[in-house]
Scaffold this motif. Structure first.
Motif, PDB file in Angstrom:
ATOM      1  N   TYR A 192       8.976   2.270   3.713  1.00  0.00           N
ATOM      2  CA  TYR A 192       9.718   3.333   3.035  1.00  0.00           C
ATOM      3  C   TYR A 192       8.936   4.625   3.219  1.00  0.00           C
ATOM      4  N   MET A 193       9.510   5.564   3.954  1.00  0.00           N
ATOM      5  CA  MET A 193       8.805   6.827   4.187  1.00  0.00           C
ATOM      6  C   MET A 193       9.765   8.009   4.143  1.00  0.00           C
ATOM      7  N   SER A 194       9.215   9.154   3.781  1.00  0.00           N
ATOM      8  CA  SER A 194       9.950  10.422   3.857  1.00  0.00           C
ATOM      9  C   SER A 194       8.986  11.484   4.347  1.00  0.00           C
ATOM     10  N   CYS A 195       9.532  12.493   5.008  1.00  0.00           N
ATOM     11  CA  CYS A 195       8.732  13.616   5.484  1.00  0.00           C
ATOM     12  C   CYS A 195       9.078  14.884   4.722  1.00  0.00           C
ATOM     13  N   TYR A 196       8.038  15.597   4.290  1.00  0.00           N
ATOM     14  CA  TYR A 196       8.183  16.860   3.577  1.00  0.00           C
ATOM     15  C   TYR A 196       7.786  18.004   4.498  1.00  0.00           C
ATOM     16  N   GLN A 197       8.513  19.098   4.404  1.00  0.00           N
ATOM     17  CA  GLN A 197       8.235  20.295   5.190  1.00  0.00           C
ATOM     18  C   GLN A 197       7.357  21.233   4.363  1.00  0.00           C
ATOM     19  N   VAL A 198       6.133  21.445   4.805  1.00  0.00           N
ATOM     20  CA  VAL A 198       5.145  22.161   3.993  1.00  0.00           C
ATOM     21  C   VAL A 198       4.499  23.283   4.807  1.00  0.00           C
ATOM     22  N   LYS A 199       4.401  24.448   4.192  1.00  0.00           N
ATOM     23  CA  LYS A 199       3.693  25.581   4.792  1.00  0.00           C
ATOM     24  C   LYS A 199       2.371  25.731   4.059  1.00  0.00           C
TER      25      LYS A 199
ATOM     26  N   PRO B 200       0.811  -1.210   0.000  1.00  0.00           N
ATOM     27  CA  PRO B 200       0.000   0.000   0.000  1.00  0.00           C
ATOM     28  C   PRO B 200       0.850   1.269   0.000  1.00  0.00           C
ATOM     29  N   VAL B 201       0.215   2.368  -0.359  1.00  0.00           N
ATOM     30  CA  VAL B 201       0.828   3.695  -0.313  1.00  0.00           C
ATOM     31  C   VAL B 201      -0.088   4.598   0.513  1.00  0.00           C
ATOM     32  N   MET B 202       0.499   5.355   1.433  1.00  0.00           N
ATOM     33  CA  MET B 202      -0.282   6.204   2.336  1.00  0.00           C
ATOM     34  C   MET B 202       0.377   7.558   2.508  1.00  0.00           C
ATOM     35  N   VAL B 203      -0.439   8.557   2.857  1.00  0.00           N
ATOM     36  CA  VAL B 203       0.079   9.893   3.143  1.00  0.00           C
ATOM     37  C   VAL B 203      -0.563  10.398   4.434  1.00  0.00           C
ATOM     38  N   TYR B 204       0.278  10.882   5.338  1.00  0.00           N
ATOM     39  CA  TYR B 204      -0.158  11.469   6.606  1.00  0.00           C
ATOM     40  C   TYR B 204       0.306  12.925   6.679  1.00  0.00           C
ATOM     41  N   MET B 205      -0.327  13.697   7.553  1.00  0.00           N
ATOM     42  CA  MET B 205       0.122  15.056   7.842  1.00  0.00           C
ATOM     43  C   MET B 205       0.155  15.274   9.351  1.00  0.00           C
ATOM     44  N   SER B 206       1.030  16.184   9.774  1.00  0.00           N
ATOM     45  CA  SER B 206       1.117  16.544  11.187  1.00  0.00           C
ATOM     46  C   SER B 206       1.383  18.040  11.302  1.00  0.00           C
ATOM     47  N   ALA B 207       0.592  18.733  12.076  1.00  0.00           N
ATOM     48  CA  ALA B 207       0.801  20.168  12.298  1.00  0.00           C
ATOM     49  C   ALA B 207       1.959  20.376  13.265  1.00  0.00           C
TER      50      ALA B 207
ATOM     51  N   GLN C  71      -0.641  11.912  -6.135  1.00  0.00           N
ATOM     52  CA  GLN C  71      -1.247  13.210  -5.856  1.00  0.00           C
ATOM     53  C   GLN C  71      -2.427  13.046  -4.897  1.00  0.00           C
ATOM     54  N   PHE C  72      -2.507  13.945  -3.932  1.00  0.00           N
ATOM     55  CA  PHE C  72      -3.623  13.970  -3.000  1.00  0.00           C
ATOM     56  C   PHE C  72      -4.031  15.428  -2.800  1.00  0.00           C
ATOM     57  N   VAL C  73      -5.093  15.647  -2.061  1.00  0.00           N
ATOM     58  CA  VAL C  73      -5.566  17.006  -1.812  1.00  0.00           C
ATOM     59  C   VAL C  73      -5.281  17.392  -0.368  1.00  0.00           C
ATOM     60  N   ILE C  74      -4.651  18.536  -0.170  1.00  0.00           N
ATOM     61  CA  ILE C  74      -4.478  19.087   1.174  1.00  0.00           C
ATOM     62  C   ILE C  74      -5.876  19.387   1.718  1.00  0.00           C
ATOM     63  N   PRO C  75      -6.255  18.861   2.864  1.00  0.00           N
ATOM     64  CA  PRO C  75      -7.613  19.095   3.367  1.00  0.00           C
ATOM     65  C   PRO C  75      -7.963  20.584   3.436  1.00  0.00           C
ATOM     66  N   ALA C  76      -9.125  20.935   2.905  1.00  0.00           N
ATOM     67  CA  ALA C  76      -9.509  22.348   2.811  1.00  0.00           C
ATOM     68  C   ALA C  76      -9.800  22.981   4.167  1.00  0.00           C
ATOM     69  N   LYS C  77     -10.176  22.153   5.154  1.00  0.00           N
ATOM     70  CA  LYS C  77     -10.629  22.717   6.435  1.00  0.00           C
ATOM     71  C   LYS C  77      -9.561  22.726   7.521  1.00  0.00           C
ATOM     72  N   ILE C  78      -8.308  22.428   7.176  1.00  0.00           N
ATOM     73  CA  ILE C  78      -7.274  22.514   8.206  1.00  0.00           C
ATOM     74  C   ILE C  78      -6.745  23.942   8.278  1.00  0.00           C
ATOM     75  N   PRO C  79      -6.327  24.392   9.458  1.00  0.00           N
ATOM     76  CA  PRO C  79      -5.853  25.766   9.603  1.00  0.00           C
ATOM     77  C   PRO C  79      -4.505  26.007   8.933  1.00  0.00           C
ATOM     78  N   ALA C  80      -4.210  27.258   8.681  1.00  0.00           N
ATOM     79  CA  ALA C  80      -2.922  27.630   8.101  1.00  0.00           C
ATOM     80  C   ALA C  80      -1.794  27.304   9.074  1.00  0.00           C
ATOM     81  N   GLY C  81      -0.617  27.065   8.509  1.00  0.00           N
ATOM     82  CA  GLY C  81       0.540  26.816   9.357  1.00  0.00           C
ATOM     83  C   GLY C  81       1.501  25.832   8.752  1.00  0.00           C
ATOM     84  N   ASP C  82       2.482  25.446   9.548  1.00  0.00           N
ATOM     85  CA  ASP C  82       3.499  24.491   9.109  1.00  0.00           C
ATOM     86  C   ASP C  82       3.049  23.060   9.386  1.00  0.00           C
ATOM     87  N   TYR C  83       3.378  22.193   8.440  1.00  0.00           N
ATOM     88  CA  TYR C  83       3.035  20.780   8.565  1.00  0.00           C
ATOM     89  C   TYR C  83       4.205  19.928   8.083  1.00  0.00           C
ATOM     90  N   LEU C  84       4.268  18.710   8.604  1.00  0.00           N
ATOM     91  CA  LEU C  84       5.085  17.667   8.005  1.00  0.00           C
ATOM     92  C   LEU C  84       4.132  16.752   7.246  1.00  0.00           C
TER      93      LEU C  84
END
Length: 243
Positions: A186-193, A103-110, A153-166
């Protein structure tokens, strides 16, 4: 002569297995290609195999934060990209080969500061995307990744607040997962504003390590046993109301 032939065969086998290893290493936000500028690049393309290790968050010891962030907008597409070797974005070879199905998965963390946040220090990760196994077509998430030149490709959730995420992109190779410790992560973390006008709460999340068990049915599994279904590890993708 015979001994030399056997030694050469063993070396070739291990070389082939190593070549099948891979890493998430590039990103794009919409049509803007950020290449590898905002990824915490793993020190090599080898997998993590211990689900209880701190490395389950953002890969092996030696993986360091970078000074850059990718700019993204809530409600807009974001693309993570996997290839076997750093800097090689060729579509001529598989993103992850060697029968590394899974499987392939994507997570986010504020986080307060994506360029400085520790990945395994209590971060709460919510799942925003996943693709597992289609029994009808016998297609895995990694097959889909390979068919798309390593891009997911995935969609950044529209209802999450602005800020920094991994953003944590992950593929699990299950070719040797019929025994405990055989699954390869196999995972990598991206630094996203993320820019957003939403003022809502963040989705509930999980911890890495902690989200997976070595005995989970999607981790301890014989994928060559004529599967009729597959249970993707970890939590479900967050509720559609966040999108």
């Amino acid at each position: 002569m015979k001994a030399s032939f056997v030694a050469a065969s063993v070396l070739a086998q291990y070389t082939s297995l190593a070549a099948a290893h891979s890493m998430f290493q590039d990103a794009a936000a919409g049509t803007v290609d950020y290449n590898s500028t905002c990824v915490r690049m793993p020190p090599n393309n080898s997998p993590v195999t211990n689900v209880a290790a701190p490395e389950m968050a953002c890969n092996a010891a030696g993986t360091k934060a970078t000074t850059s962030t990718c700019q993204a907008t809530a409600g807009s597409p974001f693309t993570v990209e996997m290839h076997a070797q750093p800097g090689d974005r060729s579509c001529a070879s598989p993103a992850i080969g060697g029968n590394h199905f899974g499987p392939v998965m994507v997570y986010m963390s504020a986080v307060a500061d994506a360029t400085a946040a520790g990945a395994a220090s209590g971060a709460s990760w919510f799942k925003v995307d996943e693709i597992g196994y289609d029994a009808a077509t016998k297609t895995w998430g990694t097959d889909v990744l390979n068919a798309n030149c390593g891009k997911r490709q995935f969609v950044i959730p529209a209802k999450i607040p602005a800020g920094d995420y991994l953003v944590r992109a992950e593929a699990i190779a299950l070719h040797a997962a019929s025994q405990v410790g055989g699954a390869q992560f196999y995972m990598s973390c991206y630094q996203v504003k993320v820019a957003s006008s939403a003022a809502g709460q963040l989705p509930a999340g999980v911890k890495f390590p902690g989200a997976y068990s070595a005995q989970d049915p999607g981790i301890l599994i014989d994928i060559y046993s004529n599967l009729k279904s597959y249970t993707i590890p970890g939590p479900a993708v967050i509720d559609k109301s966040f999108f």
